[in-house]
Design a protein around this motif. Structure first.
Motif, mmCIF file in Angstrom:
data_model
loop_
_atom_site.group_PDB
_atom_site.id
_atom_site.type_symbol
_atom_site.label_atom_id
_atom_site.label_comp_id
_atom_site.label_asym_id
_atom_site.label_seq_id
_atom_site.Cartn_x
_atom_site.Cartn_y
_atom_site.Cartn_z
ATOM 1 N N UNK A 1 2.665 -0.048 -11.281
ATOM 2 C CA UNK A 1 3.250 1.518 -10.901
ATOM 3 C C UNK A 1 2.228 2.173 -10.018
ATOM 4 N N UNK A 2 2.669 2.952 -9.035
ATOM 5 C CA UNK A 2 1.787 3.779 -8.254
ATOM 6 C C UNK A 2 2.872 4.973 -7.873
ATOM 7 N N UNK A 3 2.833 5.899 -8.794
ATOM 8 C CA UNK A 3 3.457 7.364 -8.521
ATOM 9 C C UNK A 3 3.003 7.982 -7.151
ATOM 10 N N UNK A 4 1.511 7.736 -6.896
ATOM 11 C CA UNK A 4 1.180 8.616 -5.790
ATOM 12 C C UNK A 4 1.586 8.044 -4.343
ATOM 13 N N UNK A 5 2.187 6.697 -4.677
ATOM 14 C CA UNK A 5 2.582 6.421 -3.272
ATOM 15 C C UNK A 5 4.336 6.656 -2.842
ATOM 16 N N UNK A 6 4.771 7.485 -3.988
ATOM 17 C CA UNK A 6 6.255 7.651 -3.987
ATOM 18 C C UNK A 6 6.693 8.376 -2.557
ATOM 19 N N UNK A 7 7.643 7.980 -1.689
ATOM 20 C CA UNK A 7 8.201 8.487 -0.907
ATOM 21 C C UNK A 7 7.487 8.054 0.155
ATOM 22 N N UNK A 8 6.516 7.289 0.477
ATOM 23 C CA UNK A 8 5.631 6.723 1.493
ATOM 24 C C UNK A 8 6.287 5.168 2.039
ATOM 25 N N UNK A 9 6.352 4.884 3.124
ATOM 26 C CA UNK A 9 6.785 3.455 3.562
ATOM 27 C C UNK A 9 5.788 2.396 3.135
ATOM 28 N N UNK A 10 6.619 1.300 2.959
ATOM 29 C CA UNK A 10 5.793 0.088 2.286
ATOM 30 C C UNK A 10 4.694 -0.078 3.335
ATOM 31 N N UNK B 1 15.492 -5.814 -8.653
ATOM 32 C CA UNK B 1 15.550 -6.575 -7.466
ATOM 33 C C UNK B 1 14.265 -6.583 -6.947
ATOM 34 N N UNK B 2 14.006 -8.062 -6.230
ATOM 35 C CA UNK B 2 12.572 -8.210 -5.976
ATOM 36 C C UNK B 2 12.580 -8.284 -4.386
ATOM 37 N N UNK B 3 11.703 -7.697 -3.718
ATOM 38 C CA UNK B 3 11.456 -7.827 -2.165
ATOM 39 C C UNK B 3 10.338 -8.078 -1.749
ATOM 40 N N UNK B 4 9.917 -9.408 -1.468
ATOM 41 C CA UNK B 4 8.442 -9.828 -0.973
ATOM 42 C C UNK B 4 8.429 -9.634 0.663
ATOM 43 N N UNK B 5 7.301 -8.981 1.071
ATOM 44 C CA UNK B 5 7.109 -8.558 2.280
ATOM 45 C C UNK B 5 8.360 -7.807 2.930
ATOM 46 N N UNK B 6 8.923 -6.601 2.454
ATOM 47 C CA UNK B 6 9.772 -6.166 2.912
ATOM 48 C C UNK B 6 9.553 -5.405 4.360
ATOM 49 N N UNK B 7 10.377 -4.781 5.060
ATOM 50 C CA UNK B 7 9.992 -4.130 6.200
ATOM 51 C C UNK B 7 9.103 -3.220 6.056
ATOM 52 N N UNK B 8 8.145 -2.994 6.978
ATOM 53 C CA UNK B 8 7.076 -1.913 6.753
ATOM 54 C C UNK B 8 7.829 -0.340 6.659
ATOM 55 N N UNK B 9 8.915 -0.417 7.275
ATOM 56 C CA UNK B 9 9.551 1.130 6.958
ATOM 57 C C UNK B 9 10.368 1.212 5.823
ATOM 58 N N UNK B 10 10.185 0.161 4.816
ATOM 59 C CA UNK B 10 10.886 0.523 3.372
ATOM 60 C C UNK B 10 10.426 1.667 2.747
ATOM 61 N N UNK B 11 10.927 2.639 2.219
ATOM 62 C CA UNK B 11 10.553 3.658 1.213
ATOM 63 C C UNK B 11 10.379 3.304 -0.140
ATOM 64 N N UNK B 12 9.228 3.760 -0.621
ATOM 65 C CA UNK B 12 9.187 3.296 -2.142
ATOM 66 C C UNK B 12 9.971 4.565 -2.841
ATOM 67 N N UNK B 13 10.917 4.110 -3.710
ATOM 68 C CA UNK B 13 11.686 5.252 -4.665
ATOM 69 C C UNK B 13 11.085 5.265 -5.844
ATOM 70 N N UNK C 1 -3.345 -5.806 11.699
ATOM 71 C CA UNK C 1 -2.892 -6.592 12.609
ATOM 72 C C UNK C 1 -1.562 -7.429 12.258
ATOM 73 N N UNK C 2 -1.698 -7.953 11.025
ATOM 74 C CA UNK C 2 -0.628 -8.586 10.343
ATOM 75 C C UNK C 2 0.797 -7.810 10.197
ATOM 76 N N UNK C 3 0.321 -6.632 9.744
ATOM 77 C CA UNK C 3 1.165 -5.595 9.328
ATOM 78 C C UNK C 3 2.196 -5.118 10.685
ATOM 79 N N UNK C 4 1.526 -5.197 11.790
ATOM 80 C CA UNK C 4 2.205 -4.811 12.979
ATOM 81 C C UNK C 4 3.226 -5.900 13.348
ATOM 82 N N UNK C 5 2.940 -7.334 12.582
ATOM 83 C CA UNK C 5 3.963 -8.224 13.073
ATOM 84 C C UNK C 5 5.135 -8.463 11.796
#
Length: 639
Positions: A312-321, A342-354, A590-594
């Motif tokens: 759990x990382x509550x401090x990152x709530x609302x931030x993109x992956x 539901x599991x999401x490995x390597x989701x889109x960098x824009x995915x917001x943590x809920x 660099x990997x995140x940008x791809x």
């Protein structure tokens, strides 16, 4: 004369006196308990009476009269044999002897009952029939090649626990299991190892190891695919023992895909059922195209070093992956577990943590995932655009054939570029030829599969195919058959021949070897850092990991899936400029940008040294190193 009944020669028709005495004595012993008691009395009196007489006659305080000395002899004998030792009239002596015999009978019976009870209890303990009264322990059902790997990994996972227990139930003797585990696993530290004997398909026997109060239950696969039905029956018996509403994590494995659905239905909706042949085939195929990939999986699957966790990382709530990838200096974020599971490995960098979302991370421990922004360590100036990559056809050599070979061919057809060729060298006769033709038809047109008949353990066979000219070589052992050599024996012979070809050609051959026994891996004559896929150990590691965290079942299922995100080794020059000095955080950015998650690297200069052969998973993001064109970056990305 009866045959064999004559007297020995030279004896005048008579047996020697000593031999006849022994023969008579042996016959009297066959008379039963009363005769044995009589002989015991005679033996005791023959010793006690003479010794008592000597003691009395040599005692200066003994009575002078013969009757007095005989009375003292009787008293000494009675005290020695606990017969009372009373003197006087005959009736008095008789009554004292009677009382002594009654006392002796009572005491001996009591001692016998106590001894019998203790013996039965010890025998029951040695048989492993007593119940296990534990809570939140791990239960291992079955006995196969995976048991030593599973127990060893559970012991490592419990190293930081104050009180932990692992209970093993199998249809073997408790002492036999305990001795084997002690020899293979070694000291267990704070973890208590408990072995019990019983039938795995009997719910009453299963309750003996307390599955209803356990934290996890691991059902080991059998040694043969034909015995997968027993795994299904064991899972049915387990549900009967613990009920349908039990929250126990159940992890099972089968070898034949025909039994996976039945095993899944028998285990229940929340259980994880692995298929050994499918997982092995996928990893063999991937390692054949990416040498060193098996070392990465080995690092992530065992409990020594780094592994997957959900935190759990509550401090990152609302931030993109994408921002979470550089939010930890000592762990690598690779995915999300949504609030609904539901599991999401390597989701889109824009995915917001809920709310309720958990991060999937690679770390040394779940308490080392501490937030610490490392964006300042990123050097954008050395990040490069990925150069265009032109896929060229590959030539792969497959030495040997077994029941997993068809799956390996199918996986290779998915990954190899068009125009690639797979040459199969095997000597299984018509059944193997038919299986190769079937695999070739399924792999076409992506991959051309050609069969060359021959024995891979013969030097002339390998000389005829020029093994050193292939991009990679896969070595498979035959399926195990009772009465035949172990599959690894033939594999080791083939590896010896390949090693000789390497020396003669001066070219290192990328070899991927499938083995059944991890102990044979250290015997293999191959270059350092070669890929080994030990199916038994691989599945044992997977089962141990999933038993500790139910969310990891989805993680590993996607990692080994042909359509999901998987681990890859890619040139470091595709991410940062070769020759530059920069922190690993720059590679992560660099990997995140791809749309990828960088989780480590393989150092080219260290491939032949150390136990890790240059593989570094979850390195410190702030550590600066010089990146070369021959280094490789480990990324989690779509195939």
């Amino acid at each position: 004369m009866e045959e064999g009944g004559g007297a020995p020669a030279g004896s005048g028709g008579r047996w020697p006196w000593a031999q006849r005495a022994v023969y008579w004595f042996d016959n009297t012993l066959a008379g039963g308990t009363y005769v044995l008691v009589g002989w015991l009395v005679v033996a005791c009196l023959s010793v006690v009476l003479p010794v008592s007489a000597v003691l009395v006659w040599t005692d200066g305080r003994a009575p002078a009269s013969l009757s007095g000395k005989l009375a003292e002899v009787w008293r000494s004998t009675g005290q020695t044999l606990r017969l009372g030792g009373e003197v006087g009239p005959a009736p008095r002596i008789a009554l004292s002897v009677l009382l002594a015999l009654v006392t002796l009978l009572y005491v001996s019976t009591l001692v016998s009952l106590i001894t019998t009870g203790i013996s039965e209890r010890l025998l029951a303990l040695r048989r492993g029939r007593s119940p296990v009264l534990e809570r939140r322990h791990a239960v291992v059902l079955g006995w196969s090649e995976q048991v030593f790997t599973v127990v060893s990994e559970l012991v490592r996972a419990n190293a930081n626990q104050r009180r932990a227990a692992v209970a093993v139930l199998a249809d073997r003797g408790k002492t036999e299991m305990q001795d084997a585990l002690d020899a293979k696993v070694g000291p267990t530290g704070r973890t208590r190892l408990i072995c019990r004997s019983g039938r795995l398909t009997d719910p009453d026997d299963l309750t003996r190891v307390g599955p209803a109060t356990a934290d996890s239950v691991i059902v080991l696969p059998r040694d043969s695919p034909s015995e997968d039905g027993e795994v299904v029956k064991t899972l049915l018996a387990l549900r009967a023992a613990v009920g349908d509403d039990s929250g126990v994590r159940v992890v099972a494995a089968v070898r034949d895909d025909r039994y996976r659905l039945a095993a899944t239905l028998a285990a229940g909706p929340d259980a994880a059922v692995l298929e050994i042949d499918d997982i092995t085939a996928r990893l063999v195929a991937r390692a054949a195209r990416q040498p060193g990939l098996s070392l990465v999986h080995q690092e992530l699957l065992d409990f020594e070093g780094v592994e997957f966790y959900t935190v759990d990382e509550p401090a990152l709530l609302g931030r993109p992956f994408g921002e979470t990838l550089l939010a930890h200096a000592s762990s690598c974020v690779v995915g999300l577990v949504r609030d609904g599971g539901a599991l999401a490995l390597n989701p889109s960098p824009d995915t917001v943590l809920g709310p309720g979302d958990r991060l999937v991370v690679i770390a040394e421990d779940d308490d080392t995932t501490v937030l610490s922004d490392v964006c300042a360590a990123v050097d954008p100036a050395v990040i490069v655009d990925r150069p265009p990559v032109t896929a060229r056809p590959e030539r792969i050599l497959l030495l040997g054939w077994n029941r997993r070979a068809t799956r390996i061919v199918t996986q290779l057809a998915r990954y190899t570029p068009p125009g690639s060729v797979l040459d199969v060298v095997a000597d299984g006769g018509k059944p193997t030829a038919a299986a190769v033709r079937s695999a070739a038809a399924e792999a076409a047109p992506s991959l051309a599969v050609l069969l060359r008949r021959g024995d891979p353990t013969r030097p002339e066979t390998l000389d005829g195919v020029d093994a050193a000219s292939y991009d990679s070589v896969i070595v498979l052992g035959p399926d195990h058959r009772p009465g035949h050599d172990e599959p690894d024996d033939r594999t080791l012979v083939t590896l010896l021949l390949l090693r000789a070809i390497e020396r003669a050609s001066g070219r290192e051959i990328p070899v991927v070897t499938e083995m059944t026994d991890d102990r044979n891996r250290v015997l293999a004559p191959v270059s350092a850092g070669s890929d080994f896929i030990v199916s038994g150990k691989l599945v044992g590691l997977l089962m141990s990991q999933i038993s500790q965290n139910r969310h990891l079942a989805g993680v590993f299922e996607e990692l080994f899936s042909p359509d999901g995100n998987g681990l890859h080794l890619r040139p470091a020059g595709h991410y940062v400029r070769p020759g530059c000095e920069t922190a690993f955080a720059t590679v992560v950015e660099s990997a995140r940008r791809r749309g990828e998650c960088a989780v480590g690297y393989r150092s080219a200069p260290d491939r032949r040294t150390g136990d890790d052969h240059g593989v570094r998973v979850n390195p410190a993001k702030t550590a600066v190193r010089r990146w070369t064109a021959h280094d490789e970056v480990i990324v989690l990305a779509a195939d």
